[in-house]
Design a protein around this motif. Structure first.
Motif, short mmCIF file in Angstrom:
data_model
loop_
_atom_site.label_atom_id
_atom_site.label_comp_id
_atom_site.label_asym_id
_atom_site.label_seq_id
_atom_site.Cartn_x
_atom_site.Cartn_y
_atom_site.Cartn_z
N LYS A 161 -5.38 24.67 -6.01
CA LYS A 161 -4.69 23.56 -5.36
C LYS A 161 -5.71 22.95 -4.41
O LYS A 161 -6.52 23.65 -3.80
CB LYS A 161 -3.43 24.01 -4.63
N CYS A 162 -5.69 21.62 -4.31
CA CYS A 162 -6.76 20.93 -3.58
C CYS A 162 -6.20 19.95 -2.54
O CYS A 162 -5.16 19.32 -2.76
CB CYS A 162 -7.65 20.15 -4.55
N HIS A 163 -6.93 19.85 -1.45
CA HIS A 163 -6.65 18.86 -0.42
C HIS A 163 -7.69 17.76 -0.56
O HIS A 163 -8.88 17.97 -0.34
CB HIS A 163 -6.73 19.51 0.97
N PHE A 164 -7.25 16.56 -0.95
CA PHE A 164 -8.14 15.42 -1.13
C PHE A 164 -8.05 14.49 0.07
O PHE A 164 -6.95 14.18 0.55
CB PHE A 164 -7.76 14.62 -2.38
N ARG A 165 -9.20 14.05 0.51
CA ARG A 165 -9.27 12.98 1.50
C ARG A 165 -9.47 11.67 0.75
O ARG A 165 -10.43 11.53 0.00
CB ARG A 165 -10.43 13.22 2.47
N ASN A 166 -8.51 10.75 0.91
CA ASN A 166 -8.57 9.43 0.28
C ASN A 166 -8.53 9.51 -1.25
O ASN A 166 -9.43 9.08 -1.96
CB ASN A 166 -9.82 8.67 0.74
N LEU A 167 -7.45 10.09 -1.74
CA LEU A 167 -7.17 10.09 -3.17
C LEU A 167 -6.52 8.76 -3.53
O LEU A 167 -5.55 8.34 -2.91
CB LEU A 167 -6.23 11.24 -3.52
N ILE A 168 -7.08 8.08 -4.53
CA ILE A 168 -6.58 6.76 -4.92
C ILE A 168 -5.53 6.93 -6.02
O ILE A 168 -5.80 7.50 -7.07
CB ILE A 168 -7.73 5.87 -5.43
N SER A 301 4.48 6.77 -10.52
CA SER A 301 4.30 5.75 -11.56
C SER A 301 4.76 4.37 -11.10
O SER A 301 4.54 3.38 -11.80
CB SER A 301 5.06 6.15 -12.83
N ARG A 302 5.38 4.30 -9.93
CA ARG A 302 5.83 3.01 -9.41
C ARG A 302 5.01 2.55 -8.21
O ARG A 302 5.43 1.71 -7.43
CB ARG A 302 7.32 3.10 -9.04
N ILE A 303 3.84 3.13 -8.06
CA ILE A 303 2.90 2.64 -7.04
C ILE A 303 2.00 1.63 -7.73
O ILE A 303 1.08 1.99 -8.48
CB ILE A 303 2.09 3.81 -6.45
N TYR A 304 2.27 0.36 -7.53
CA TYR A 304 1.62 -0.70 -8.30
C TYR A 304 0.40 -1.30 -7.61
O TYR A 304 -0.23 -2.21 -8.15
CB TYR A 304 2.63 -1.80 -8.62
N LYS A 305 0.09 -0.83 -6.41
CA LYS A 305 -1.13 -1.26 -5.74
C LYS A 305 -2.01 -0.03 -5.53
O LYS A 305 -1.50 1.07 -5.30
CB LYS A 305 -0.81 -1.89 -4.37
N LYS A 306 -3.31 -0.21 -5.64
CA LYS A 306 -4.23 0.91 -5.43
C LYS A 306 -4.10 1.39 -3.99
O LYS A 306 -4.43 0.66 -3.05
CB LYS A 306 -5.65 0.50 -5.75
N THR A 307 -3.63 2.62 -3.86
CA THR A 307 -3.31 3.16 -2.54
C THR A 307 -4.12 4.41 -2.26
O THR A 307 -4.13 5.35 -3.06
CB THR A 307 -1.81 3.50 -2.46
N CYS A 308 -4.82 4.42 -1.12
CA CYS A 308 -5.57 5.59 -0.71
C CYS A 308 -4.68 6.49 0.15
O CYS A 308 -4.22 6.08 1.22
CB CYS A 308 -6.80 5.17 0.11
N PHE A 309 -4.41 7.69 -0.35
CA PHE A 309 -3.69 8.67 0.44
C PHE A 309 -4.72 9.49 1.21
O PHE A 309 -5.51 10.23 0.63
CB PHE A 309 -2.84 9.55 -0.48
N GLU A 310 -4.70 9.32 2.52
CA GLU A 310 -5.74 9.93 3.35
C GLU A 310 -5.72 11.46 3.27
O GLU A 310 -6.76 12.10 3.39
CB GLU A 310 -5.57 9.47 4.80
N ASN A 311 -4.54 12.03 3.07
CA ASN A 311 -4.42 13.48 2.94
C ASN A 311 -3.45 13.78 1.80
O ASN A 311 -2.23 13.70 1.98
CB ASN A 311 -3.91 14.11 4.24
N ALA A 312 -4.00 14.10 0.66
CA ALA A 312 -3.18 14.36 -0.53
C ALA A 312 -3.37 15.80 -0.97
O ALA A 312 -4.50 16.28 -1.10
CB ALA A 312 -3.56 13.41 -1.66
N ILE A 313 -2.27 16.49 -1.20
CA ILE A 313 -2.29 17.86 -1.73
C ILE A 313 -1.92 17.79 -3.21
O ILE A 313 -0.86 17.28 -3.57
CB ILE A 313 -1.31 18.78 -0.99
N VAL A 314 -2.80 18.30 -4.06
CA VAL A 314 -2.58 18.27 -5.50
C VAL A 314 -2.54 19.70 -6.02
O VAL A 314 -3.49 20.46 -5.83
CB VAL A 314 -3.70 17.47 -6.20
N GLY A 315 -1.46 20.06 -6.68
CA GLY A 315 -1.32 21.40 -7.22
C GLY A 315 -0.48 22.30 -6.34
O GLY A 315 -0.61 22.25 -5.11
N LEU A 316 0.41 23.09 -6.95
CA LEU A 316 1.27 24.00 -6.19
C LEU A 316 1.06 25.45 -6.59
O LEU A 316 1.96 26.27 -6.46
CB LEU A 316 2.76 23.64 -6.40
N ALA A 317 -0.11 25.77 -7.14
CA ALA A 317 -0.35 27.14 -7.60
C ALA A 317 -0.09 28.13 -6.47
O ALA A 317 -0.54 27.95 -5.34
CB ALA A 317 -1.78 27.28 -8.10
#
Length: 507
Positions: A161-168, A301-317
């Motif tokens: 599981k990863c913490h991304f800074r500025n995931l688009i 799937s309904r985010i229609y503008k390129k959006t930078c999430f400053e702190n995004a957590i991906v994965g729930l392992a």
């Protein structure tokens, strides 16, 4: 003689009309006695006799003194009530019973965190267009190009599981302005779910692409968890595949832990394309997840503008989670209270699978005899009676409350027994299965144990009607779709065992 008969006939007719008219006048002022509420014009009158039994008078109509406009309003109210009754939500253990009306108008996002569990569930998922409420700030191209990106991954079990800074994020695609690396793919909901995701959910992953420059149009500061929602309407699947790994993820990134556990700061986004109606729509899971954030769940799937999430957590392992802390939080959120204390006269609940919705699978062929023996045994030991329930007939919230009120839970393997986690410490759950399903007991044993519940189990006899049937009759899964038969003396012995275990704790 003829004159005398005519006189008697006239008196009889007069008396009959008097009774009828007095009934009509009486009921016209007492609409609450009518079985279906106040009558409308053209509805048959109803007479209430001495013992209170409604008796229809099909040839008489109640007089109407209401103006036409009020009659029309009353008819519209009755039609709305009928529609609401037809559109009730049944959150059940069996997906084929799941029904859900079209989503109603949604409340303002700021009011969501103050809504009760049942209100949230009735609102139907609370999915709004992200453009309406996403707390995003616009950013210029120059500022976006200057954004620094990074990724920090931790290994939990089989996956990362990863913490991304500025995931688009844009239209359910994920881009990262950083070095190419082995990031989570797919976005796993829990450890070891790769096979089920592909087989049952047709999900093969979301690739996280890399780019040189962050070309986003806006930024979101609030930390956001992106997840794939696993279906499941029973406590076991909700707990093991969804809520447990999700809750543990909130605790595993020290720099974000405070914000991830703050409902006013966390955002929850999903990457799946689950239906919004029908048996596969995850209404219950969405409602439970809603307790962690004050904004509606985000459909990526309904985010229609390129959006930078400053702190995004991906994965729930996750290979474990804090069961007790999650349980305490969910008890208050779902039921609004803690379970009943133990009692010298335990409340015994028998959970039946002999429901019209269950064609086959862990049904008890001699259930009437079994329930009679359970009742006799409990009454002889405690002076109380057994409550017989079909969990399919209750909403999930009602199931939780009913289980919290029980001290001994008895039934075949199924989602109803998995509700043992909601019971008071020291309570007892007794589970049975046919010989083909004897390896199922371990699934709920650990859940009950973590909740300080004594989990007992025993293998019953196979249903004689199952003997000699081919595997196809069991949907090629005998352990789940085999029925069972319990000899009366075996059932009596097991109930006494459950009572003995309970009283040792209570004393």
């Amino acid at each position: 003689m003829l004159r005398h008969r005519l006189c008697l006939l006239g008196l009889t007719i007069g008396a009959t009309l008097s009774v009828v008219l007095s009934s009509i006048v009486y009921l016209h002022g007492r609409e609450d006695l009518l079985p279906n509420g106040p009558p409308i014009r053209g509805q048959a009158a109803v007479r209430v006799d001495v013992v209170g039994t409604p008796t229809a008078l099909p040839h008489l109509l109640l007089p109407t003194e209401q103006p036409p406009q009020q009659q029309q309003q009353q008819q519209q109210q009755q039609q709305q009530q009928q529609q609401q009754q037809q559109q009730q939500i049944f959150v059940t253990q069996d997906e084929d019973l799941w029904e859900k009306p079209a989503a109603p108008a949604l409340p303002a996002p700021s009011s969501i965190r103050h809504m009760s569990f049942s209100t949230l569930l009735n609102e139907g998922g609370l999915h709004m267009d992200p453009e309406q409420f996403l707390p995003a700030s616009p950013i210029s191209k120059a500022a976006a190009a200057a954004l620094r990106s990074s990724a920090a991954c931790i290994q939990r079990g089989m996956q990362k599981k990863c913490h991304f800074r500025n995931l688009i994020v844009f239209n359910n695609t994920f881009t990262f302005a950083g070095p190419d690396s082995n990031y989570p793919n797919p976005i796993y909901p829990a450890d070891g779910m790769v096979g089920p995701l592909k087989q049952y959910h047709k999900y093969t992953g979301h690739r996280i692409r890399t780019t040189k420059v962050a070309d986003c149009e806006r930024t979101v500061e609030r930390p956001t968890i992106f997840l794939f929602r696993m279906s499941g309407h029973s406590t076991y699947h909700l707990w093991q595949n969804n809520l447990g790994p999700f809750y543990q993820t909130l605790q595993q990134f020290p720099s974000l832990k405070t914000d991830l556990n703050d409902v006013t700061k966390l955002l929850v986004a999903f990457v799946d394309s689950k239906p919004t109606s029908g048996p596969k729509a995850p209404y219950l899971l969405d409602t439970l997840l809603q307790s962690f954030t004050d904004l509606p769940l985000i459909n990526a799937s309904r985010i229609y503008k390129k959006t930078c999430f400053e702190n995004a957590i991906v994965g729930l392992a996750s290979n474990h989670f804090d069961h007790w802390k999650l349980l305490q939080a969910m008890r208050l959120h779902v039921a609004g209270r803690l379970p009943d204390a133990l009692s010298p006269q335990p409340h015994v609940v028998f959970v039946s699978r002999n429901h019209k919705s269950v064609v086959r699978g862990r049904k008890i062929s001699n259930e009437d005899e079994v329930v009679r023996v359970v009742n006799e045994t409990v009454y002889s030991r405690t002076g109380g009676f057994v409550e017989y329930v079909h969990m399919q007939d209750y909403s999930y919230q009602e199931q939780v409350k009913k289980t919290m009120d029980s001290h001994i839970l008895i039934g075949p393997h199924g989602g109803g027994i998995a509700n043992c986690i909601w019971m008071q410490k020291g309570s007892v759950a007794m589970e049975m299965a046919a010989p083909a399903g004897k390896d199922l007991f371990g699934l709920y044993h650990s859940m009950c144990k973590l909740s300080a519940i004594s989990h007992l189990s025993f293998v019953a006899e196979p249903d004689p009607a199952d003997v000699g049937l081919p595997d196809s009759a069991f949907n090629n899964n005998r352990r789940l779709f085999s029925n069972l038969m319990i000899p009366p003396e075996k059932m009596r012995s097991e109930v006494n065992r459950a009572l003995d275990v309970y009283y040792k704790v209570w004393v």
